[in-house]
Design an enzyme around this catalytic site. Structure first.
Site, short mmCIF file in Angstrom:
data_model
loop_
_atom_site.label_atom_id
_atom_site.label_comp_id
_atom_site.label_asym_id
_atom_site.label_seq_id
_atom_site.Cartn_x
_atom_site.Cartn_y
_atom_site.Cartn_z
CB THR A 1 26.97 61.79 64.44
OG1 THR A 1 27.64 61.64 65.68
CG2 THR A 1 26.90 60.46 63.72
CB THR A 2 32.30 62.74 64.52
OG1 THR A 2 32.10 62.66 65.93
CG2 THR A 2 32.09 64.17 64.05
CE LYS B 1 31.65 64.40 72.58
NZ LYS B 1 30.88 63.55 71.67
CG HIS C 1 30.85 67.39 74.79
ND1 HIS C 1 31.98 67.99 74.30
CD2 HIS C 1 29.92 67.50 73.83
CE1 HIS C 1 31.74 68.44 73.08
NE2 HIS C 1 30.50 68.15 72.77
CG HIS C 2 27.38 63.92 78.19
ND1 HIS C 2 27.73 62.59 78.19
CD2 HIS C 2 27.11 64.24 76.90
CE1 HIS C 2 27.67 62.11 76.97
NE2 HIS C 2 27.30 63.10 76.16
CB ALA D 1 31.03 67.23 62.61
CG ASN D 2 27.00 69.66 66.52
OD1 ASN D 2 25.84 70.04 66.52
ND2 ASN D 2 27.72 69.59 67.62
N GLY E 1 34.42 65.14 68.06
CA GLY E 1 34.52 65.20 66.61
C GLY E 1 34.17 66.57 66.08
CB THR E 2 31.58 69.04 67.11
OG1 THR E 2 30.47 68.17 66.86
CG2 THR E 2 31.21 70.47 66.79
#
Length: 167
Positions: A1-2, A60, A56-57, A25-26, A66-67
């Site tokens: 993750t970031t 977020k 994204h939702h 990152a993902n 970050g991705t």
């Protein structure tokens, strides 16, 4: 993750000296492949106008994600440019597009789990590379795939590209 602090990154690196660590990152394998395809497209179309659209939702916190920033860094490295100098966040007003800009557009709506599109715009044609995650289970499955990949690995830091056999 970031979103790791420098101290957290140092702790992760220290752990990788003792155990195998998967750092990405993902956790979606599809996103890892998207990044690799975007890198290849940047090498084939170095003069393209590059736009990254990520969705994204509505809960977020970071924008852009970050991705999508990591994807931009991969593209910038392939193009031999400094991401910090070429990243543009959103676009408004008047003025011509700068040379080798990587422009980000962030959408936060409903319960979208994840969607990333990298657009390469050239004269007379356009290439769009897109990955959609329909639910958050995609990331859980990717995490499990990574755990299996790490089985029997020596201590060190491993990436999605290694798990896919791309490096």
């Amino acid at each position: 993750t970031t979103g790791h602090t420098p101290e957290e990154k140092a702790a992760i690196s220290a752990a990788a000296e003792k155990i195998p660590v998967f750092f990405s990152a993902n956790m979606s394998i599809g996103v890892a492949l998207l990044a690799e395809l975007a890198k290849k497209a940047a090498s084939v179309f170095p003069e393209a106008n590059i736009e990254i659209v990520e969705k994204h939702h509505n809960q977020k916190l970071d924008a852009p994600s970050g991705t999508s920033k990591v994807m931009g860094h991969i593209i910038a490295d392939e193009l031999g440019v400094d991401w910090d100098e070429k990243a543009v966040f959103g676009r408004k007003g008047k003025g011509e597009r700068g040379d080798k800009e990587i422009t980000y557009h962030s959408i936060r709506s409903g319960n979208i789990s994840s969607s990333h599109t990298v657009i390469f715009g050239m004269d007379g044609e356009r290439l769009e590379l897109t990955h959609h995650s329909y639910d958050f289970g995609t990331f859980a499955k990717g995490s499990l795939d990574c755990i299996l990949f790490l089985r029997d690995k020596a201590p060190g830091m491993y990436s999605s590209q290694e798990a896919l056999g791309l490096v």
